[in-house]
Design an enzyme around this catalytic site. Sequence first.
Site, PDB file in Angstrom:
ATOM      1  N   THR A  50       1.037  -1.059   0.037  1.00 14.14           N
ATOM      2  CA  THR A  50      -0.219  -0.025   0.209  1.00 14.14           C
ATOM      3  C   THR A  50       0.868   1.252  -0.112  1.00 14.14           C
ATOM      4  O   THR A  50       2.092   1.185  -0.028  1.00 14.14           O
ATOM      5  CB  THR A  50      -0.946   0.227   1.299  1.00 14.14           C
ATOM      6  OG1 THR A  50      -0.197   0.358   2.387  1.00 14.14           O
ATOM      7  CG2 THR A  50      -1.506  -1.397   1.553  1.00 14.14           C
ATOM      8  N   CYS A  51       0.218   2.557   0.104  1.00 12.06           N
ATOM      9  CA  CYS A  51       0.891   3.611   0.026  1.00 12.06           C
ATOM     10  C   CYS A  51       1.805   3.536   1.400  1.00 12.06           C
ATOM     11  O   CYS A  51       3.047   4.447   1.435  1.00 12.06           O
ATOM     12  CB  CYS A  51       0.271   4.650  -0.025  1.00 12.06           C
ATOM     13  SG  CYS A  51      -1.063   5.181   1.243  1.00 12.06           S
ATOM     14  N   ARG A  53       3.063   0.786   3.481  1.00  7.42           N
ATOM     15  CA  ARG A  53       3.629  -0.405   3.630  1.00  7.42           C
ATOM     16  C   ARG A  53       4.043  -1.347   2.701  1.00  7.42           C
ATOM     17  O   ARG A  53       3.096  -1.312   1.670  1.00  7.42           O
ATOM     18  CB  ARG A  53       3.101  -1.076   5.080  1.00  7.42           C
ATOM     19  CG  ARG A  53       1.904  -1.659   4.744  1.00  7.42           C
ATOM     20  CD  ARG A  53       1.067  -2.334   5.835  1.00  7.42           C
ATOM     21  NE  ARG A  53       0.996  -1.368   6.809  1.00  7.42           N
ATOM     22  CZ  ARG A  53       1.540  -1.312   8.064  1.00  7.42           C
ATOM     23  NH1 ARG A  53       2.543  -1.908   8.013  1.00  7.42           N
ATOM     24  NH2 ARG A  53       1.177  -0.050   8.772  1.00  7.42           N
ATOM     25  N   ILE A 114     -10.195   2.282   7.326  1.00 11.75           N
ATOM     26  CA  ILE A 114     -10.919   1.218   6.675  1.00 11.75           C
ATOM     27  C   ILE A 114     -10.355   0.710   5.276  1.00 11.75           C
ATOM     28  O   ILE A 114     -10.637  -0.483   5.003  1.00 11.75           O
ATOM     29  CB  ILE A 114     -12.337   1.592   6.626  1.00 11.75           C
ATOM     30  CG1 ILE A 114     -12.530   2.901   5.563  1.00 11.75           C
ATOM     31  CG2 ILE A 114     -13.015   1.960   7.844  1.00 11.75           C
ATOM     32  CD1 ILE A 114     -14.100   3.144   5.268  1.00 11.75           C
ATOM     33  N   GLN A 115      -9.478   1.440   4.950  1.00  9.56           N
ATOM     34  CA  GLN A 115      -9.152   0.954   3.687  1.00  9.56           C
ATOM     35  C   GLN A 115      -8.343  -0.294   3.540  1.00  9.56           C
ATOM     36  O   GLN A 115      -8.032  -1.294   2.843  1.00  9.56           O
ATOM     37  CB  GLN A 115      -8.285   2.130   2.762  1.00  9.56           C
ATOM     38  CG  GLN A 115      -9.238   3.119   2.388  1.00  9.56           C
ATOM     39  CD  GLN A 115      -8.488   4.544   1.795  1.00  9.56           C
ATOM     40  OE1 GLN A 115      -7.275   4.324   1.148  1.00  9.56           O
ATOM     41  NE2 GLN A 115      -8.772   5.672   1.945  1.00  9.56           N
ATOM     42  N   GLN A 119      -7.621  -3.670   1.231  1.00  9.26           N
ATOM     43  CA  GLN A 119      -6.274  -3.955   0.612  1.00  9.26           C
ATOM     44  C   GLN A 119      -5.946  -5.282   1.069  1.00  9.26           C
ATOM     45  O   GLN A 119      -5.355  -6.030   0.570  1.00  9.26           O
ATOM     46  CB  GLN A 119      -5.275  -2.790   1.066  1.00  9.26           C
ATOM     47  CG  GLN A 119      -5.824  -1.602   0.426  1.00  9.26           C
ATOM     48  CD  GLN A 119      -5.003  -0.316   0.881  1.00  9.26           C
ATOM     49  OE1 GLN A 119      -4.742  -0.344   2.103  1.00  9.26           O
ATOM     50  NE2 GLN A 119      -4.731   0.845   0.292  1.00  9.26           N
ATOM     51  N   LEU A 189      -8.765   6.162 -10.705  1.00  8.40           N
ATOM     52  CA  LEU A 189     -10.121   5.982 -10.115  1.00  8.40           C
ATOM     53  C   LEU A 189     -10.143   4.440  -9.585  1.00  8.40           C
ATOM     54  O   LEU A 189     -10.571   3.644  -9.819  1.00  8.40           O
ATOM     55  CB  LEU A 189     -11.348   6.072 -11.089  1.00  8.40           C
ATOM     56  CG  LEU A 189     -11.589   7.615 -11.509  1.00  8.40           C
ATOM     57  CD1 LEU A 189     -12.546   7.456 -12.774  1.00  8.40           C
ATOM     58  CD2 LEU A 189     -12.244   8.213 -10.375  1.00  8.40           C
ATOM     59  N   ILE A 192      -8.634   4.603  -3.841  1.00  2.99           N
ATOM     60  CA  ILE A 192      -8.457   5.333  -3.211  1.00  2.99           C
ATOM     61  C   ILE A 192      -9.007   6.875  -3.727  1.00  2.99           C
ATOM     62  O   ILE A 192      -9.681   7.638  -3.227  1.00  2.99           O
ATOM     63  CB  ILE A 192      -6.826   6.044  -2.972  1.00  2.99           C
ATOM     64  CG1 ILE A 192      -6.242   5.020  -2.012  1.00  2.99           C
ATOM     65  CG2 ILE A 192      -6.579   7.363  -2.517  1.00  2.99           C
ATOM     66  CD1 ILE A 192      -4.839   5.015  -1.905  1.00  2.99           C
TER      67      ILE A 192
END
Length: 416
Positions: A50-51, A53, A114-115, A119, A189, A192
């Site tokens: 992710t952004c 980790r 919550i994202q 993920q 799109l 995020i």
Amino acid sequence: MEGFKALGLSYKNAPIEVREQVAFSEAESAELLMKLKEMFSLEEALLVSTCNRTELYYSSNDIEDTDILALISSFKAIPSNKLANYFQSYSSAEASKHLFNVALGLESQVLGDIQISNQVKRAYQQCADLNLAGPHLHRLMHTIFYANKRVVQETRLQDGTASVASVAADLIGGFIDNINSPRIALIGLGEIGQNVLENLGGNKASITLVNRTKSKAIRLAEGTDIAVSDYSDLDKVIAENDVIISAVSTSSPIISSRNFDGGLVHKLLIDLSVPRSINNNVEVVPGLSLYNVDQLTERTHKARKAREKAIPAVRNIIEEELNNFTSWKNEMGVSPTIQRLKSALDQIRKDELARHKKLTDKEVELLEVVTKSMIQKVIKLPVLQLKAACKRGEAETLVGVLNDLFNLEAAEVEKK
């Protein structure tokens, strides 16, 4: 079950300049996982990128951290000595607990984000599709998902405005307040980008969507006043809009100071991409403001204080579900002993019945039913005691006693 391990870095010990170098797209994740499978014969591996980790979870007793790091370094064409100090390793129960903490949002830059749960779910789906999720990982992930459901229902960890997307929307709201007919462009799109779009609902600005796959932008804009532009018209979109939000997955910046060579501008740029999609050199342009993921996260501290009160309850849930998972894992460890015991007792039953040659078919049928029922009742207590011993961490002792009493290991060798 081979040792479960984790190796990774996060915002806690690596700046965005390092994180973006080892960020993996979905396609790159699949490629790296397949390389791991081929090179090290791994049967279980999960890559969460992710952004905030990049972490690899895997099961093996033979692979060293240096082997994993060397592969990542080679894949990303980065000298391993430039990454080694940022990567942290976890083993066994520590690795499982860390994955719980990550998936439930305790390790997120935005506490309770919550994202991250979605993920992690996608990362799990990917490893399952690649046949890299065995019984251990399947059970662990479903236990984590159940724990997350409990966190949502039983705590307030996810209450309030604390996501990067919502903070970005608040920042935009303040910026466009004094602009007549403000215009916002949202580029990218993915999850995020869509979260930002949801948070922009209700403001006075006109919104334009730009996506490499234009059909996706058209679908999201359907039934609304939102406009859609071609990705090839990016320069024009940047010039015409007051706010530019970039959430594009890209290996290099798509926006730089060259887009603003007309002198003084009054624009807000928000870069939600990792790797970053907006070059830092835009900050030299007069009147232009740039925010990246780390800077937006700093604005979530107020909501974080409210969420921090839920942390003890969340940790209790993690502890309970981690104990349940550990009990299951221990029970799986004694499952071969239970099967050997059942086989040994059943063999005794069969040998005894075989001694009686003069029984009628009806008598044999009756004795089969009766003796099988007896075996089930005899074995019930040892099985229950074994499961109870698993929970107490004493299963090894009881397994040894059963092996000695019924000579199970020798019986297994004879059977083979």
